[in-house]
Scaffold this active site. Structure first.
Site, PDB file in Angstrom:
ATOM      1  N   ARG A  89      47.911  83.617  69.899  1.00 22.22           N
ATOM      2  CA  ARG A  89      48.384  84.961  69.595  1.00 22.22           C
ATOM      3  C   ARG A  89      49.334  84.796  68.415  1.00 22.22           C
ATOM      4  O   ARG A  89      50.381  84.161  68.519  1.00 22.22           O
ATOM      5  CB  ARG A  89      49.104  85.554  70.806  1.00 22.22           C
ATOM      6  N   HIS A 115      57.349  91.401  76.367  1.00 20.50           N
ATOM      7  CA  HIS A 115      58.666  90.838  76.064  1.00 20.50           C
ATOM      8  C   HIS A 115      59.426  91.670  75.033  1.00 20.50           C
ATOM      9  O   HIS A 115      60.633  91.866  75.160  1.00 20.50           O
ATOM     10  CB  HIS A 115      58.517  89.391  75.577  1.00 20.50           C
ATOM     11  N   GLU A 172      49.229  90.075  66.665  1.00 21.78           N
ATOM     12  CA  GLU A 172      50.133  91.207  66.808  1.00 21.78           C
ATOM     13  C   GLU A 172      50.393  91.731  65.404  1.00 21.78           C
ATOM     14  O   GLU A 172      50.667  90.942  64.495  1.00 21.78           O
ATOM     15  CB  GLU A 172      51.455  90.783  67.445  1.00 21.78           C
ATOM     16  N   ASP A 209      51.976  85.948  65.844  1.00 21.46           N
ATOM     17  CA  ASP A 209      53.057  86.930  65.863  1.00 21.46           C
ATOM     18  C   ASP A 209      53.153  87.694  64.550  1.00 21.46           C
ATOM     19  O   ASP A 209      53.114  87.103  63.465  1.00 21.46           O
ATOM     20  CB  ASP A 209      54.379  86.203  66.150  1.00 21.46           C
ATOM     21  N   ALA A 210      53.306  89.008  64.646  1.00 16.56           N
ATOM     22  CA  ALA A 210      53.648  89.895  63.526  1.00 16.56           C
ATOM     23  C   ALA A 210      52.964  89.503  62.222  1.00 16.56           C
ATOM     24  O   ALA A 210      53.620  89.213  61.215  1.00 16.56           O
ATOM     25  CB  ALA A 210      55.170  89.922  63.347  1.00 16.56           C
TER      26      ALA A 210
END
Length: 611
Positions: free
Chosen positions: A264, A396, A303, A266-267
């Site tokens: 996954r 989260h 994400e 991130d950003a």
């Protein structure tokens, strides 16, 4: 000059079949590079290989040896591609032979994406011990719950023992307080033996502040762009070839040497790259090559704060080829539908109406005007199947980025919690749970760090305060540096033996079972979806008509009961109703229903199948 760029091997130290250490480091600014072996005191010079790389094969470094690189200025630095920082971010690196582990998962097959039911975990707060080994002892619990994939928040080495993980500075490493790389291999192997896939959250948009030595090695950063964390990682400026290689090799390492099933990322909207081939696209192509060579099918999930299907379009359609993406907008719409405050970035979302649109279209903003952004935003996601999108009622970010870190259990009623869970599970998208929500965990999940630099710690405190100004909140956030903030964010496993937590766990378990067993749910198919919002009602009627099955779900977000006429004149069989006494509700709906009216309770989730 030869213009053919020779792609080097894996950065860092790896060991070949002869037991030799193969060392590779990128240090284009250095005039000489030596590896300093701490235990023996030996300093071994590396050979200059071109394009800023230095390397050597040597028997002078053994697994378990601590080492540092000397770039010729007598300043000893840890390895940017360190596999283990057993003494923390400021200590030496430790050589690790990843081939030593005896895998027993040869028969493991990564589930197809529609079968993913994801459980997000922060290792440090999941158990009292906060380690991978301790988490491994809870795998039978997770298998019993029914999840099919565990998503680990980042494990890359960060400063101190406490952090969400997004401040990691050694992407190839596994946090020492979690157990290090061998514990990670052991954990993944154990997960596969229980039938559970492993997703690892990786941060490729920035590197943490404390212990960050990358700028001393070379041009890892560029001032062409700004990110929320400072200078961007250099994916398209001068010297970027080596930086791209570093991060792509990192992704390949997790799949190849740790048998991770998915990353996954991130950003990814903060990854700045205007190259003709975006770094994510190149990463996908290299991962596909690895998949073909190994016979394993890993996934890349992202994400992003962009409703942009370019990220999930196939490479051969000029997309980046990512396999799935998180949809924060589903969460935002679900949150305001539950009656929570429409402030900050939630102000763009209408109760129920926005949620219905997300059910239909995945993106709420798909070329429409966003008042919060003051511009049109997004594109349509037509044609992309449901398993390309990941949804949740909490994670989260949306817990921990609240000032007090309250979980949904502290913000809405018990009945509403059951409704939110049902809404996620009945969606045509991939469901994600955040650890503890399945038993209505009451402890917060707050933001915490353990920076050892006092100025950096104070900067984090001030940054948190600024962040909440947009939400017009009064008071002070818990001290992110204080150990008590970390301790009170740990799960309370004893709640599983108490009511109403025990019933909530049974309810989640039943929802997950239905998700797996009912063809219309497990298909993650958007094509057979019908969404109706009765005028003037805080209620959604959702039909899932696919895989030879017709289901109807009634999502009542109102604080009063409602009478609903189920669509289609036929017989219905109840699959689950959150208002039933079995789930601590105040009424029990009929097991079988002829065509006609159904009286659903306030804040309830009801699911019937055509019989």
């Amino acid at each position: 000059m030869n213009n053919d760029y020779i792609v080097p091997g894996r950065p860092g130290i790896s060991f070949n079949e002869f037991g030799e250490a193969e060392i590779l480091v990128w240090a284009p600014l250095a005039e000489e590079v030596r590896i300093s072996v701490v235990s023996s005191g030996e300093k071994i010079p590396l050979e200059k290989l071109g394009y800023g790389y230095w390397g050597i094969k040597t028997s002078g470094v053994k697994p378990g040896d601590s080492y540092l690189f000397d770039l010729g200025d007598d300043q000893l630095l840890p390895d940017p591609a360190s596999l283990f920082q057993s003494e923390g971010v400021h200590g030496p690196s430790e050589a690790v032979d990843l081939r030593d582990f005896q895998w027993t998962d040869q028969q493991w097959v990564n589930p197809a994406l529609p079968a993913y039911i994801i459980y997000e975990v922060h290792i440090g707060t999941f158990t009292p011990e906060g380690t991978l080994a301790a988490m491994e002892k809870r795998l039978d619990y997770l298998a019993d719950l029914g999840v099919t994939a565990i998503e680990l928040m980042p494990v890359s080495q960060f400063a101190g023992p406490r952090n969400w993980g997004y401040d990691g500075v050694f992407p190839y490493s596994v946090q020492d307080s979690y157990g290090g790389p061998k514990a990670m291999q052991h954990f993944v192997n154990a997960c596969h033996s229980k039938g559970i896939a492993v997703i690892l959250d990786m941060v490729y948009n920035h590197l943490g502040p404390e212990g960050n030595v990358f700028g001393q090695y070379g041009h890892y950063f560029t001032d062409k762009y700004n990110t929320p964390w400072g200078e961007a990682i250099n994916f398209d400026d001068a010297w970027s070839d080596a930086v791209r290689h570093y991060f792509i090799q990192n992704a390949l390492m997790w799949f190849r040497d740790f048998h991770i099933d998915a990353l996954r990322l991130d950003a990814v909207h903060a990854i700045k790259d205007f190259s003709p081939v975006h770094v994510l696209q190149e990463m996908k192509m290299r991962v596909d090559e690895l998949s073909e060579a190994t016979g394993r099918q890993p996934y890349l999930m992202v994400e992003m704060d962009l409703n942009d299907t370019r990220y999930i379009k196939p490479v051969d359609q000029c997309g980046f080829g990512m396999d799935a993406q998180w949809i924060d907008e589903f969460h935002h719409a679900l949150r305001v539908s539950s009656g929570q405050q429409q402030s900050g970035y939630y102000s763009d979302f209408e109760p129920v109406v926005s949620l219905a649109k997300s059910f239909r279209d995945a993106y709420v903003f798909d070329g429409t005007y966003s008042e919060h952004r003051k511009r049109k935003f997004g594109v349509k996601a037509d044609g992309f199947p449901g398993h390309r999108f990941i949804v949740f009622s909490q994670n989260h970010d949306h817990i921990g980025n609240r000032m007090l870190g309250e979980r949904t259990s502290q913000l809405v009623s018990y009945e509403m919690q059951k409704l939110l869970a049902g809404t996620v599970m009945v969606s045509p998208f991939l469901p994600l749970l955040f650890m503890g929500e399945e038993w209505s965990e009451s402890n917060p999940f707050q933001y915490f760090v353990s920076h050892t630099d006092p100025e950096l710690a104070e900067a984090v405190r001030k940054g948190r305060k600024r962040e909440f100004a947009a939400f017009h909140l009064e008071g002070d956030a818990p001290d992110p540096v204080g150990e008590e903030t970390f301790q009170q964010s740990k799960l309370q496993w004893d709640l599983l033996e108490k009511e109403p937590h025990r019933t909530m766990f049974r309810y989640y378990k039943q929802l997950i079972s239905l998700r797996k067993e009912q063809p219309a749910l497990s298909a993650a198919d958007r094509s057979g979806l019908t969404v109706t919002v009765p005028e003037g009602k805080e209620l959604i009627i959702l039909e899932r008509n696919t895989a030879g099955q017709l289901l109807v779900a009634v999502l009542n977000f109102a604080k009063n009961s409602e009478e609903v006429v189920l669509p289609h004149a036929q017989k219905w069989q109840k699959l689950i109703a959150s208002s039933d006494q079995e789930w601590n509700g105040d009424r029990t709906l009929p097991e079988h229903l002829e065509a006609g009216a159904l009286h659903v309770a306030a804040e309830s989730f009801t699911l019937y199948a055509a019989s």
